[in-house]
Design a protein around this motif. Structure first.
Motif, short mmCIF file in Angstrom:
data_model
loop_
_atom_site.label_atom_id
_atom_site.label_comp_id
_atom_site.label_asym_id
_atom_site.label_seq_id
_atom_site.Cartn_x
_atom_site.Cartn_y
_atom_site.Cartn_z
N GLY A 1 0.84 -1.15 0.08
CA GLY A 1 -0.19 0.09 0.05
C GLY A 1 0.86 1.31 0.13
N ARG A 2 1.94 1.24 0.91
CA ARG A 2 2.76 2.35 0.89
C ARG A 2 3.60 2.58 -0.63
NH1 ARG A 2 6.09 0.55 4.33
NH2 ARG A 2 4.81 1.10 6.02
N LYS A 3 3.89 1.53 -1.18
CA LYS A 3 4.44 1.76 -2.37
C LYS A 3 3.68 2.29 -3.39
CE LYS A 3 6.72 -0.95 -6.17
NZ LYS A 3 6.99 -2.47 -6.59
N GLU A 4 2.39 1.89 -3.58
CA GLU A 4 1.35 2.58 -4.36
C GLU A 4 0.94 4.02 -4.10
OE1 GLU A 4 -1.13 3.16 -7.44
OE2 GLU A 4 0.27 1.38 -7.19
N LEU A 5 1.02 4.38 -2.75
CA LEU A 5 0.72 5.71 -2.37
C LEU A 5 1.50 6.75 -2.65
CD1 LEU A 5 -1.51 4.61 0.93
CD2 LEU A 5 -2.50 5.46 -1.24
N LEU A 6 2.67 6.28 -2.46
CA LEU A 6 3.89 7.08 -2.84
C LEU A 6 3.59 8.24 -4.12
CD1 LEU A 6 7.14 5.24 -1.47
CD2 LEU A 6 6.28 7.51 -0.62
N LYS A 7 3.12 7.55 -4.84
CA LYS A 7 2.70 8.02 -6.56
C LYS A 7 1.59 9.05 -6.34
CE LYS A 7 3.31 3.50 -8.37
NZ LYS A 7 2.65 2.32 -9.27
N HIS A 8 1.29 9.10 -5.18
CA HIS A 8 -0.10 10.00 -4.98
C HIS A 8 -0.03 11.13 -3.78
CE1 HIS A 8 -2.31 7.61 -7.89
NE2 HIS A 8 -1.89 6.44 -7.09
N LEU A 9 1.14 11.51 -3.34
CA LEU A 9 1.68 12.28 -2.38
C LEU A 9 0.92 13.78 -2.51
CD1 LEU A 9 4.97 11.21 -1.01
CD2 LEU A 9 2.94 11.10 0.18
#
Length: 340
Positions: A303-311
């Protein structure tokens, strides 16, 4: 030559369906006496008049002080449906006053009221559930309902009641589950609430999702939602056209995904895209619950890996009008950018 003719009509300000109100302090005692009268029409008229009077909190307090609650409790079992209907309406009116809710607990009204769960007259059941729901909003009332063992019966009635009464039951369960969710879990409430997530009524879907959020506060509830495969259904509801349904679904996911199995159940159901879409919602409860659910899912490496793209999306929320939302966004960013 003039003659006297007496009209056969009642005076315009006389209501024959209500008992005449005695003057001053004698009004409520007189009505209480008439509530106990063996003549049906007398009881009915007394109930009609008392129902109008108890809108006033001072009169409601006087009625309870003079023993009207005991008279009304006996009338719940009256053979006449009109008597039961007006009695349950008076009980609802009394619960709208704080003094009424306190008196209910002292006089043990909850159990006599609950005897009408199988009442054949719809209006009586609705009035009864309105009174119980109003009681549940009062902390002591919610505790009283739980201690009376009503949660299993409320869950069971969700499967067969009218839609408008189902809404009242779901509201009652919401407050009761905040006190104790164990009885609901033992009553297979998760299975019943899961079915309500696909109900045609948006209000019922929303309230069912909210109840699932409440029931998933304890660990046993979180595990039960995973076992019953409720999380994928909640993910689908994130795209519901009703903002209230989406907000409740996001809130339920926020609570249910605290455990590792819950996180991966949500991630496998592809929960992040719809949650990120809700972040831009103009409704604060939708946005806030989505951000909190995102924060929980960010604790999983995937989840963290994917959400880093949407900071940048969360960065925009730092200028949100709501301080609560701003703080939630900052917490989400700290979790997403955390490095071991």
């Amino acid at each position: 030559m003039t003659t006297i003719r007496i009209s056969g009509h009642l005076p315009p300000n006389i209501d024959c369906t209500k008992a005449p109100i005695a003057f001053g302090r004698r009004a409520v005692p007189k009505l209480n006496e008439e509530l106990q009268n063996p003549e049906l029409i007398t009881r009915q008229r007394a109930l009609m008049s008392l129902c109008d009077l108890v809108h006033d909190p001072e009169i409601a307090l006087e009625a309870m002080r003079l023993g009207c609650l005991e008279s009304l409790k006996r009338l719940l079992g009256d053979v006449d449906s009109t008597v039961r209907m007006k009695t349950t309406e008076i009980f609802y009116r009394l619960t709208t006053h704080n003094v009424g809710r306190i008196a209910f607990l002292k006089s043990d009204v909850i159990l006599p009221l609950s005897q009408l769960f199988d009442e054949p007259v719809d209006v009586c059941r609705k009035n009864m559930h309105m009174a119980i729901e109003m009681m549940s909003e009062f902390p002591g009332g919610a505790v009283g309902l739980v201690e009376a063992g009503l949660i299993p019966r409320l869950v069971f009635k969700l499967t067969s009641e009218l839609e408008e009464i189902q809404e009242l039951i779901l509201d009652t369960l919401h407050f009761c589950l905040c006190v104790d969710a164990s009885e609901a879990l033992a009553s297979e409430a998760v299975s019943v609430l899961k079915e309500k997530l696909s109900h045609r009524s948006a209000r019922i879907r929303s309230k069912a999702a909210r109840a699932l959020m409440d029931i998933s506060v304890p660990l046993e509830g979180k595990n039960k939602l995973c076992e019953e495969e409720v999380i994928p259904i909640l993910v689908n509801l994130l795209g519901d056209p009703s903002p209230e349904v989406a907000a409740s679904a996001a809130g339920a996911l926020m609570s249910a995904t605290v455990t590792t199995p819950g996180k991966y159940a949500a991630l496998n159901a592809d929960a992040l895209p719809p949650l990120l879409g809700l972040v831009r919602s103009p409704q604060m409860n939708v946005c806030l619950n989505a951000v909190k659910a995102i924060t929980v899912l960010a604790e999983a490496p995937e989840g963290r890996k994917e959400l880093l793209k949407h900071l940048d999306l969360l960065e925009d929320l730092r200028g949100h009008d709501s301080e609560v939302t701003r703080r939630a966004a900052e917490t989400a960013m700290r979790v997403i950018t955390w490095k071991p």
